[in-house]
Design an enzyme around this catalytic site. Structure first.
Site, PDB file in Angstrom:
ATOM      1  N   GLY A  11       0.823  -1.212   0.000  1.00  0.00           N
ATOM      2  CA  GLY A  11       0.000   0.000   0.000  1.00  0.00           C
ATOM      3  C   GLY A  11       0.851   1.254   0.000  1.00  0.00           C
ATOM      4  O   GLY A  11       0.503   2.266   0.607  1.00  0.00           O
TER       5      GLY A  11
ATOM      6  N   ASN B   6       0.995  -2.530   5.410  1.00  0.00           N
ATOM      7  CA  ASN B   6       0.357  -1.222   5.563  1.00  0.00           C
ATOM      8  C   ASN B   6      -0.951  -1.092   4.774  1.00  0.00           C
ATOM      9  O   ASN B   6      -1.823  -0.309   5.164  1.00  0.00           O
ATOM     10  CB  ASN B   6       1.354  -0.143   5.102  1.00  0.00           C
ATOM     11  CG  ASN B   6       0.688   1.193   4.851  1.00  0.00           C
ATOM     12  OD1 ASN B   6       0.387   1.926   5.784  1.00  0.00           O
ATOM     13  ND2 ASN B   6       0.411   1.505   3.581  1.00  0.00           N
TER      14      ASN B   6
ATOM     15  N   SER C 115      -4.394   0.010  14.165  1.00  0.00           N
ATOM     16  CA  SER C 115      -5.051   1.305  14.422  1.00  0.00           C
ATOM     17  C   SER C 115      -5.498   1.319  15.877  1.00  0.00           C
ATOM     18  O   SER C 115      -5.711   0.255  16.479  1.00  0.00           O
ATOM     19  CB  SER C 115      -6.277   1.428  13.513  1.00  0.00           C
ATOM     20  OG  SER C 115      -7.109   2.483  13.945  1.00  0.00           O
TER      21      SER C 115
ATOM     22  N   TYR D  92     -14.088  -2.149   9.736  1.00  0.00           N
ATOM     23  CA  TYR D  92     -12.718  -1.643   9.912  1.00  0.00           C
ATOM     24  C   TYR D  92     -12.210  -1.979  11.322  1.00  0.00           C
ATOM     25  O   TYR D  92     -11.095  -2.496  11.492  1.00  0.00           O
ATOM     26  CB  TYR D  92     -12.695  -0.126   9.676  1.00  0.00           C
ATOM     27  CG  TYR D  92     -11.313   0.493   9.763  1.00  0.00           C
ATOM     28  CD1 TYR D  92     -10.439   0.421   8.678  1.00  0.00           C
ATOM     29  CD2 TYR D  92     -10.876   1.154  10.913  1.00  0.00           C
ATOM     30  CE1 TYR D  92      -9.164   0.990   8.752  1.00  0.00           C
ATOM     31  CE2 TYR D  92      -9.614   1.721  10.993  1.00  0.00           C
ATOM     32  CZ  TYR D  92      -8.765   1.641   9.898  1.00  0.00           C
ATOM     33  OH  TYR D  92      -7.506   2.198   9.973  1.00  0.00           O
TER      34      TYR D  92
ATOM     35  N   ILE E 273      -3.976  10.295  11.938  1.00  0.00           N
ATOM     36  CA  ILE E 273      -2.777  10.842  11.301  1.00  0.00           C
ATOM     37  C   ILE E 273      -3.213  11.513   9.992  1.00  0.00           C
ATOM     38  O   ILE E 273      -3.872  10.868   9.161  1.00  0.00           O
ATOM     39  CB  ILE E 273      -1.768   9.706  10.960  1.00  0.00           C
ATOM     40  CG1 ILE E 273      -1.510   8.776  12.177  1.00  0.00           C
ATOM     41  CG2 ILE E 273      -0.471  10.302  10.417  1.00  0.00           C
ATOM     42  CD1 ILE E 273      -0.827   9.392  13.360  1.00  0.00           C
TER      43      ILE E 273
HETATM   44  P1  NAD Z   1      -4.257   5.474   2.185  1.00  0.00           P
HETATM   45  O1  NAD Z   1      -5.603   5.181   1.619  1.00  0.00           O
HETATM   46  O2  NAD Z   1      -3.529   6.662   1.693  1.00  0.00           O
HETATM   47  O3  NAD Z   1      -3.289   4.221   2.043  1.00  0.00           O
HETATM   48  C1  NAD Z   1      -3.693   2.905   1.891  1.00  0.00           C
HETATM   49  C2  NAD Z   1      -2.946   2.322   0.731  1.00  0.00           C
HETATM   50  O4  NAD Z   1      -3.272   0.935   0.628  1.00  0.00           O
HETATM   51  C3  NAD Z   1      -3.344   2.980  -0.604  1.00  0.00           C
HETATM   52  O5  NAD Z   1      -2.190   3.304  -1.329  1.00  0.00           O
HETATM   53  C4  NAD Z   1      -4.145   1.905  -1.297  1.00  0.00           C
HETATM   54  O6  NAD Z   1      -4.076   1.970  -2.700  1.00  0.00           O
HETATM   55  C5  NAD Z   1      -3.456   0.646  -0.740  1.00  0.00           C
HETATM   56  N1  NAD Z   1      -4.305  -0.541  -0.907  1.00  0.00           N
HETATM   57  C6  NAD Z   1      -5.618  -0.658  -0.634  1.00  0.00           C
HETATM   58  N2  NAD Z   1      -6.044  -1.884  -0.955  1.00  0.00           N
HETATM   59  C7  NAD Z   1      -4.961  -2.562  -1.420  1.00  0.00           C
HETATM   60  C8  NAD Z   1      -4.754  -3.865  -1.903  1.00  0.00           C
HETATM   61  N3  NAD Z   1      -5.774  -4.747  -2.003  1.00  0.00           N
HETATM   62  N4  NAD Z   1      -3.513  -4.248  -2.288  1.00  0.00           N
HETATM   63  C9  NAD Z   1      -2.482  -3.369  -2.204  1.00  0.00           C
HETATM   64  N5  NAD Z   1      -2.617  -2.099  -1.772  1.00  0.00           N
HETATM   65  C10 NAD Z   1      -3.851  -1.702  -1.387  1.00  0.00           C
HETATM   66  O7  NAD Z   1      -4.472   5.575   3.769  1.00  0.00           O
HETATM   67  P2  NAD Z   1      -3.399   5.730   4.952  1.00  0.00           P
HETATM   68  O8  NAD Z   1      -4.025   6.649   5.933  1.00  0.00           O
HETATM   69  O9  NAD Z   1      -2.047   6.007   4.446  1.00  0.00           O
HETATM   70  O10 NAD Z   1      -3.465   4.276   5.618  1.00  0.00           O
HETATM   71  C11 NAD Z   1      -2.370   3.357   5.622  1.00  0.00           C
HETATM   72  C12 NAD Z   1      -2.616   2.329   6.710  1.00  0.00           C
HETATM   73  O11 NAD Z   1      -2.611   2.996   7.971  1.00  0.00           O
HETATM   74  C13 NAD Z   1      -3.951   1.606   6.608  1.00  0.00           C
HETATM   75  O12 NAD Z   1      -3.805   0.264   6.968  1.00  0.00           O
HETATM   76  C14 NAD Z   1      -4.804   2.344   7.620  1.00  0.00           C
HETATM   77  O13 NAD Z   1      -5.858   1.544   8.115  1.00  0.00           O
HETATM   78  C15 NAD Z   1      -3.767   2.636   8.690  1.00  0.00           C
HETATM   79  N6  NAD Z   1      -4.124   3.728   9.590  1.00  0.00           N
HETATM   80  C16 NAD Z   1      -4.224   5.009   9.133  1.00  0.00           C
HETATM   81  C17 NAD Z   1      -4.556   6.017  10.026  1.00  0.00           C
HETATM   82  C18 NAD Z   1      -4.670   7.459   9.611  1.00  0.00           C
HETATM   83  O14 NAD Z   1      -5.194   8.254  10.387  1.00  0.00           O
HETATM   84  N7  NAD Z   1      -4.217   7.844   8.427  1.00  0.00           N
HETATM   85  C19 NAD Z   1      -4.801   5.718  11.376  1.00  0.00           C
HETATM   86  C20 NAD Z   1      -4.692   4.392  11.799  1.00  0.00           C
HETATM   87  C21 NAD Z   1      -4.352   3.406  10.901  1.00  0.00           C
END
Ligand code: NAD
Length: 253
Positions: free
Chosen positions: A16, A93, A145, A158, A191
């Site tokens: 990701g 991720n 998370s 989720y 974040i």
């Molecule tokens: P984001 O949507 O920018 O990133 C997620 C990435 O995963 C994207 O690039 C997407 O294309 C990729 N993805 C989705 N499905 C996929 C698949 N089947 N195969 C390969 N790649 C795939 O969001 P983010 O905020 O950067 O989140 C990244 C991680 O962090 C996630 O697991 C999210 O749950 C976790 N997270 C984020 C936050 C936050 O506040 N941003 C908080 C807690 C946890």
């Protein structure tokens, strides 16, 4: 002491990595000297990241990857093997959220969240350990998370997926310890990324911020230290842990 957080002899797979936190994790590991394999579905975004990292002197491989598909996951590792690349760091991720009331969610909605956030990490971890060099030490970091330990309205799938990922972390830590593979999780709070910045800066976001003791949302860079710590010798004796990074959001009752 300067060697404690050294990852320059390592090779890391980041799933990701096409946006948000995954993009940042790939940058951090590459800037710290690791070879980086970036995987996601959007190849054009990965190529953009790959070029950027290569310009800063990093060794990068770009691989189209759908973590929900066993054939895509095995193809990713088969490619690495063909290129004689053996990763010793895996950052699970890739993740999605579908925010809707449960009664409006379809079975396909549920499946896509669980398959991406939970099954994807399991498929990747299984293949990563299958392909690991005998005797080499390795580190898996699952991006869970704070919603893996708390509930939230309209985010049941989720929250369930991240709770599963947190406990998958502990189970794999126990199972993989004799194989010299550590498995830990990071549990970020809110974040700011390109995807959620609009929401977090709205009035709904303001209400969330009031519940955070540090009164601010995190930035992607706030996870840099955790990633380098969990991927390096600094955390040699740490496995099955969940490191919360949330400005104190979940510290109280
Ligand atoms: P984001 O949507 O920018 O990133 C997620 C990435 O995963 C994207 O690039 C997407 O294309 C990729 N993805 C989705 N499905 C996929 C698949 N089947 N195969 C390969 N790649 C795939 O969001 P983010 O905020 O950067 O989140 C990244 C991680 O962090 C996630 O697991 C999210 O749950 C976790 N997270 C984020 C936050 C936050 O506040 N941003 C908080 C807690 C946890």
């Amino acid at each position: 002491m300067s060697k404690l957080f050294d990852v320059s002899a390592s090779c890391a797979i980041v799933t990701g990595a096409a946006s948000g936190l995954g993009w940042r994790f790939a940058e951090v590991l590459a800037l710290a000297g690791a070879r980086v394999i970036v995987g996601a579905r959007r190849l054009h975004r990965l190529q953009e990241l790959g070029l950027r990292l290569e310009r800063s002197g990093a060794k990068v491989e770009v691989i189209q990857l759908d973590v929900t598909s066993n054939s895509s996951v095995t193809a990713c590792f088969a490619y690495c093997k063909k290129m004689n690349i053996y990763a010793d760091i895996l950052i699970n991720n890739a993740g999605i959220a579908i925010a809707k009331p449960t009664i409006e969610q379809s079975e396909a909605d549920w499946d896509s969240v669980i398959d991406t956030n939970l099954k994807g990490a399991w498929l990747m971890s299984r293949e990563f350990v299958r392909q690991k060099r005998d005797g080499a030490s390795a580190s898996i970091v699952n991006i869970s998370s704070i919603l893996g330990a708390k509930g939230a309205k309209q985010l049941a799938s989720y929250c369930a997926s991240k709770a599963g990922l947190t406990n998958l972390t502990r189970s794999l830590a126990i199972e993989f310890a004799p194989l010299n593979v550590r498995v830990n999780a990071v549990a970020p709070g809110y974040i700011e990324t390109d995807m959620n910045r609009g929401f977090l800066r709205s009035s709904a976001g303001d209400n969330i911020k009031k519940a955070i003791p540090m009164r601010e949302f995190g930035q992607a860079e706030d996870l840099d230290g955790a990633i380098l710590y969990l991927c390096s010798h600094a955390s040699r004796y740490v496995t099955g842990s969940v490191l919360t990074i949330d400005g104190g959001h979940t510290a109280g009752i």
